[in-house]
Design a protein around this motif. Structure first.
Motif, PDB file in Angstrom:
ATOM      1  N   GLN A  79       4.520  10.524  -6.328  1.00 23.02           N
ATOM      2  CA  GLN A  79       5.067  10.748  -7.561  1.00 23.02           C
ATOM      3  C   GLN A  79       4.884  11.499  -9.234  1.00 23.02           C
ATOM      4  O   GLN A  79       5.295  11.859  -9.895  1.00 23.02           O
ATOM      5  CB  GLN A  79       6.522  10.020  -8.194  1.00 23.02           C
ATOM      6  CG  GLN A  79       7.498   9.613  -9.062  1.00 23.02           C
ATOM      7  CD  GLN A  79       7.977  10.735  -8.044  1.00 23.02           C
ATOM      8  OE1 GLN A  79       8.684  11.134  -7.346  1.00 23.02           O
ATOM      9  NE2 GLN A  79       9.069  11.267  -9.625  1.00 23.02           N
ATOM     10  N   GLU A  80       3.405  10.428  -9.210  1.00 24.32           N
ATOM     11  CA  GLU A  80       2.619  10.975 -10.510  1.00 24.32           C
ATOM     12  C   GLU A  80       2.490  11.793 -10.428  1.00 24.32           C
ATOM     13  O   GLU A  80       2.255  12.969 -10.816  1.00 24.32           O
ATOM     14  CB  GLU A  80       1.826   9.595 -11.150  1.00 24.32           C
ATOM     15  CG  GLU A  80       1.733   8.380 -10.990  1.00 24.32           C
ATOM     16  CD  GLU A  80       0.549   7.647 -11.236  1.00 24.32           C
ATOM     17  OE1 GLU A  80      -0.477   7.891 -11.881  1.00 24.32           O
ATOM     18  OE2 GLU A  80       0.620   6.021 -11.510  1.00 24.32           O
ATOM     19  N   GLU A  81       1.490  12.358  -9.297  1.00 21.82           N
ATOM     20  CA  GLU A  81       1.289  13.747  -8.765  1.00 21.82           C
ATOM     21  C   GLU A  81       2.283  14.962  -8.880  1.00 21.82           C
ATOM     22  O   GLU A  81       2.101  15.762  -9.153  1.00 21.82           O
ATOM     23  CB  GLU A  81       0.338  13.527  -7.787  1.00 21.82           C
ATOM     24  CG  GLU A  81      -0.658  13.096  -7.360  1.00 21.82           C
ATOM     25  CD  GLU A  81      -1.562  12.831  -6.663  1.00 21.82           C
ATOM     26  OE1 GLU A  81      -1.556  13.662  -5.559  1.00 21.82           O
ATOM     27  OE2 GLU A  81      -2.824  12.715  -6.559  1.00 21.82           O
ATOM     28  N   TYR A  82       3.664  14.510  -8.069  1.00 24.71           N
ATOM     29  CA  TYR A  82       4.179  15.216  -8.278  1.00 24.71           C
ATOM     30  C   TYR A  82       4.812  15.904  -9.356  1.00 24.71           C
ATOM     31  O   TYR A  82       4.728  17.410 -10.469  1.00 24.71           O
ATOM     32  CB  TYR A  82       5.652  15.023  -8.078  1.00 24.71           C
ATOM     33  CG  TYR A  82       6.840  15.609  -8.406  1.00 24.71           C
ATOM     34  CD1 TYR A  82       7.266  16.394  -7.484  1.00 24.71           C
ATOM     35  CD2 TYR A  82       7.619  14.840  -8.850  1.00 24.71           C
ATOM     36  CE1 TYR A  82       8.296  17.307  -7.818  1.00 24.71           C
ATOM     37  CE2 TYR A  82       9.424  15.827  -9.304  1.00 24.71           C
ATOM     38  CZ  TYR A  82       9.337  16.537  -8.594  1.00 24.71           C
ATOM     39  OH  TYR A  82      10.681  17.571  -8.696  1.00 24.71           O
ATOM     40  N   GLU A  83       4.770  15.163 -10.605  1.00 23.09           N
ATOM     41  CA  GLU A  83       5.880  15.420 -11.896  1.00 23.09           C
ATOM     42  C   GLU A  83       4.313  16.385 -12.698  1.00 23.09           C
ATOM     43  O   GLU A  83       4.801  16.657 -13.721  1.00 23.09           O
ATOM     44  CB  GLU A  83       5.542  13.772 -12.877  1.00 23.09           C
ATOM     45  CG  GLU A  83       6.597  12.816 -12.103  1.00 23.09           C
ATOM     46  CD  GLU A  83       8.116  13.923 -12.865  1.00 23.09           C
ATOM     47  OE1 GLU A  83       8.413  14.893 -13.070  1.00 23.09           O
ATOM     48  OE2 GLU A  83       9.091  13.004 -11.860  1.00 23.09           O
TER      49      GLU A  83
ATOM     50  N   SER B 154       3.637   1.263  -0.947  1.00 22.85           N
ATOM     51  CA  SER B 154       4.601   1.300  -2.690  1.00 22.85           C
ATOM     52  C   SER B 154       3.717   2.448  -3.432  1.00 22.85           C
ATOM     53  O   SER B 154       3.621   2.878  -4.414  1.00 22.85           O
ATOM     54  CB  SER B 154       4.853   0.709  -2.710  1.00 22.85           C
ATOM     55  OG  SER B 154       5.747   0.291  -4.223  1.00 22.85           O
ATOM     56  N   SER B 155       1.822   1.969  -3.411  1.00 27.53           N
ATOM     57  CA  SER B 155       0.911   2.355  -4.513  1.00 27.53           C
ATOM     58  C   SER B 155       0.633   4.095  -4.188  1.00 27.53           C
ATOM     59  O   SER B 155       0.672   4.679  -4.927  1.00 27.53           O
ATOM     60  CB  SER B 155      -0.120   1.375  -4.197  1.00 27.53           C
ATOM     61  OG  SER B 155      -1.328   1.913  -4.296  1.00 27.53           O
TER      62      SER B 155
ATOM     63  N   ALA C  10       2.946   6.253  -2.491  1.00 29.47           N
ATOM     64  CA  ALA C  10       4.380   6.583  -3.155  1.00 29.47           C
ATOM     65  C   ALA C  10       4.320   6.851  -4.743  1.00 29.47           C
ATOM     66  O   ALA C  10       4.449   7.410  -5.352  1.00 29.47           O
ATOM     67  CB  ALA C  10       5.760   5.740  -2.889  1.00 29.47           C
ATOM     68  N   ASP C  11       3.834   5.703  -5.378  1.00 24.31           N
ATOM     69  CA  ASP C  11       3.451   5.438  -6.931  1.00 24.31           C
ATOM     70  C   ASP C  11       2.395   6.968  -7.688  1.00 24.31           C
ATOM     71  O   ASP C  11       3.179   7.757  -8.362  1.00 24.31           O
ATOM     72  CB  ASP C  11       3.145   4.489  -7.344  1.00 24.31           C
ATOM     73  CG  ASP C  11       4.731   3.867  -7.038  1.00 24.31           C
ATOM     74  OD1 ASP C  11       5.288   3.850  -7.375  1.00 24.31           O
ATOM     75  OD2 ASP C  11       4.372   2.261  -7.800  1.00 24.31           O
ATOM     76  N   GLN C  12       2.265   6.890  -6.504  1.00 25.16           N
ATOM     77  CA  GLN C  12       0.688   8.156  -7.020  1.00 25.16           C
ATOM     78  C   GLN C  12       0.855   9.120  -6.786  1.00 25.16           C
ATOM     79  O   GLN C  12       0.959  10.417  -7.161  1.00 25.16           O
ATOM     80  CB  GLN C  12      -0.711   7.392  -6.133  1.00 25.16           C
ATOM     81  CG  GLN C  12      -1.469   8.570  -6.399  1.00 25.16           C
ATOM     82  CD  GLN C  12      -2.583   8.478  -5.490  1.00 25.16           C
ATOM     83  OE1 GLN C  12      -3.149   7.765  -4.641  1.00 25.16           O
ATOM     84  NE2 GLN C  12      -3.887   9.704  -5.955  1.00 25.16           N
TER      85      GLN C  12
ATOM     86  N   HIS D 177       1.440  -1.403  -0.125  1.00 23.21           N
ATOM     87  CA  HIS D 177      -0.219  -0.071   0.079  1.00 23.21           C
ATOM     88  C   HIS D 177       1.240   1.328  -0.266  1.00 23.21           C
ATOM     89  O   HIS D 177       0.828   2.337  -0.427  1.00 23.21           O
ATOM     90  CB  HIS D 177      -0.674  -0.013   1.518  1.00 23.21           C
ATOM     91  CG  HIS D 177      -1.832   1.573   1.211  1.00 23.21           C
ATOM     92  ND1 HIS D 177      -3.309   1.174   0.470  1.00 23.21           N
ATOM     93  CD2 HIS D 177      -2.284   2.204   1.843  1.00 23.21           C
ATOM     94  CE1 HIS D 177      -3.633   2.715   0.825  1.00 23.21           C
ATOM     95  NE2 HIS D 177      -3.279   2.862   1.643  1.00 23.21           N
TER      96      HIS D 177
END
Length: 189
Positions: free
Chosen positions: A42-46, A35-36, A38-40, A33
């Protein structure tokens, strides 16, 4: 009662081994969870990074404007006050510009939360319900317009349904109803 408790654990595993196995599974679930999430993030940051970079580029382009070009304002600040529904009492302040629409909808995406209006608690609002834009093409320049982009439940301005994909001018004190969220235009500057 003792019999039912003993049936919960496999007979060849001690209570300690059983608990260790479940703790390991819980740790794996939490790590998955995390990790999920963190990925989300990262996407929002980008997405936000791209938004900031594009805004900087737009400002840079605007600062190199040649004399004699159209002096149309690039953005107008609009404040909307929610009069009822799940967001009653909330005030939204957005900057409406000619380069990019302000999206209104149920989405929690960056384009809605930063620079638009995100209404995830209103189940009557479509994911992408409509958009606010600065219309520089009409006779009365710099009008704020709202366009319903084909929402499921439609949009109302001052109690009257508006046609999908047909921009309508908004003025001070107009009430824009998206789903169960009536928003009064309290300031345009």
């Amino acid at each position: 009662e003792t019999q039912s408790k003993s049936n919960q654990y496999p007979k060849d595993v001690t209570v300690e081994e059983y608990l260790n196995q479940h703790c390991e599974q819980i740790v794996k679930d939490v790590q998955g969870h995390a990790s999920s999430l963190a990925d989300q993030l990262q996407e929002e940051y980008e997405e936000l990074k791209q938004l900031v970079l594009s805004n900087l580029e737009r400002k840079k382009t605007a600062s190199t404007k040649i004399d004699g070009e159209d002096d149309t304002p690039s953005n107008i600040s609009v404040q909307l006050f929610v009069e009822a529904g799940p967001y009653k009492g909330r005030r939204f302040e957005i900057s409406v510009c000619s380069e990019k629409p302000c999206l209104v909808g149920r989405s929690r995406g960056v384009k809605f939360r930063h620079g638009g209006i995100s209404l995830p608690r209103d189940g009557e609002v479509s994911t992408t319900h409509g958009k606010l834009e600065l219309d520089t093409e009409r006779e009365a320049k710099d009008q704020i317009v709202f366009t319903d982009v084909g929402s499921t439940n439609g949009t109302f301005v001052n109690g009257e349904a508006i046609e999908a994909n047909d921009p309508i001018s908004l003025h001070l004190d107009d009430i824009l109803l998206c789903g169960a969220t009536p928003m009064k235009i309290v300031s345009i500057s």
